[in-house]
Design a protein around this motif. Sequence first.
Motif, mmCIF file in Angstrom:
data_model
loop_
_atom_site.group_PDB
_atom_site.id
_atom_site.type_symbol
_atom_site.label_atom_id
_atom_site.label_comp_id
_atom_site.label_asym_id
_atom_site.label_seq_id
_atom_site.Cartn_x
_atom_site.Cartn_y
_atom_site.Cartn_z
ATOM 1 N N LEU A 1 39.875 120.600 38.474
ATOM 2 C CA LEU A 1 40.977 122.017 38.689
ATOM 3 C C LEU A 1 41.751 122.261 37.763
ATOM 4 N N ALA B 1 39.499 124.679 36.153
ATOM 5 C CA ALA B 1 38.796 126.101 36.966
ATOM 6 C C ALA B 1 40.463 127.592 35.911
ATOM 7 N N SER B 2 41.139 126.972 36.013
ATOM 8 C CA SER B 2 42.839 127.314 35.876
ATOM 9 C C SER B 2 42.551 127.520 34.408
ATOM 10 N N ARG C 1 38.125 133.797 33.162
ATOM 11 C CA ARG C 1 37.230 133.891 34.275
ATOM 12 C C ARG C 1 35.547 134.950 33.627
ATOM 13 N N SER D 1 34.931 126.608 44.967
ATOM 14 C CA SER D 1 35.497 127.240 45.294
ATOM 15 C C SER D 1 36.762 128.397 44.265
ATOM 16 N N SER D 2 36.381 127.208 43.034
ATOM 17 C CA SER D 2 36.684 127.572 41.629
ATOM 18 C C SER D 2 35.243 128.515 40.518
ATOM 19 N N LEU E 1 32.466 126.710 39.074
ATOM 20 C CA LEU E 1 32.038 126.251 38.720
ATOM 21 C C LEU E 1 31.094 126.013 38.820
#
Length: 198
Positions: free
Chosen positions: A124, A127-128, A132, A155-156, A158
């Motif tokens: 997670l 992802a942040s 992108r 959800s991200s 990846l």
Amino acid sequence: MGAEETLMPLRSVTALLKSIVDYAGLFPPAALTMREAVQNLAEYSSGSDAWMLARFIVPATRLDEFESAASALFPKDSSPWRLSALCGANLHDDINAISAFNSRNIGAIVDTVEVKAARVEEILAFASLVPRSLEVFVEIPIRPNPVSLVQAMVSSGLRAKVRTGGVTADAFPLSADLARFIRACVDDGVQFKATAGL
């Protein structure tokens, strides 16, 4: 046999294998110098099998070295070489190095990064932190059950990465563990790549 029939297998093979191979000449078993690996990349990129080649794998910390070794070999009249940068513990510095490299608009571009994670929280966090604009492959352990790690990527957006070999016996996973990993990726719609062969 007509001309169309003889071309069908070739189309099928092309569809299956296009851009399937990343070139990792810097790493074992080849473990080439940067200059040797870059010279090979130039040869492979212009050869008859170039359609199978995807990216050159390089540590983010060696991007300047790559640029120095490759500057005279960059393609002039075709698309830039695509690179996948391996990021380490200092992800912030690695991302900055990638951004600086890409901003120079030379004959190569980092469009993918690869990181390692063993916990959902790490995935997670990646992802942040990662822009992108870059594809992200997260190498995860596949034993014990990696389902929660794979689900954390959904959800991200990846992608997963699995290690399927190496220079020591313990680097080779059990077939049952590998099958479970692949099934988890298929079930959750997560793209994956295999490193060290599959």
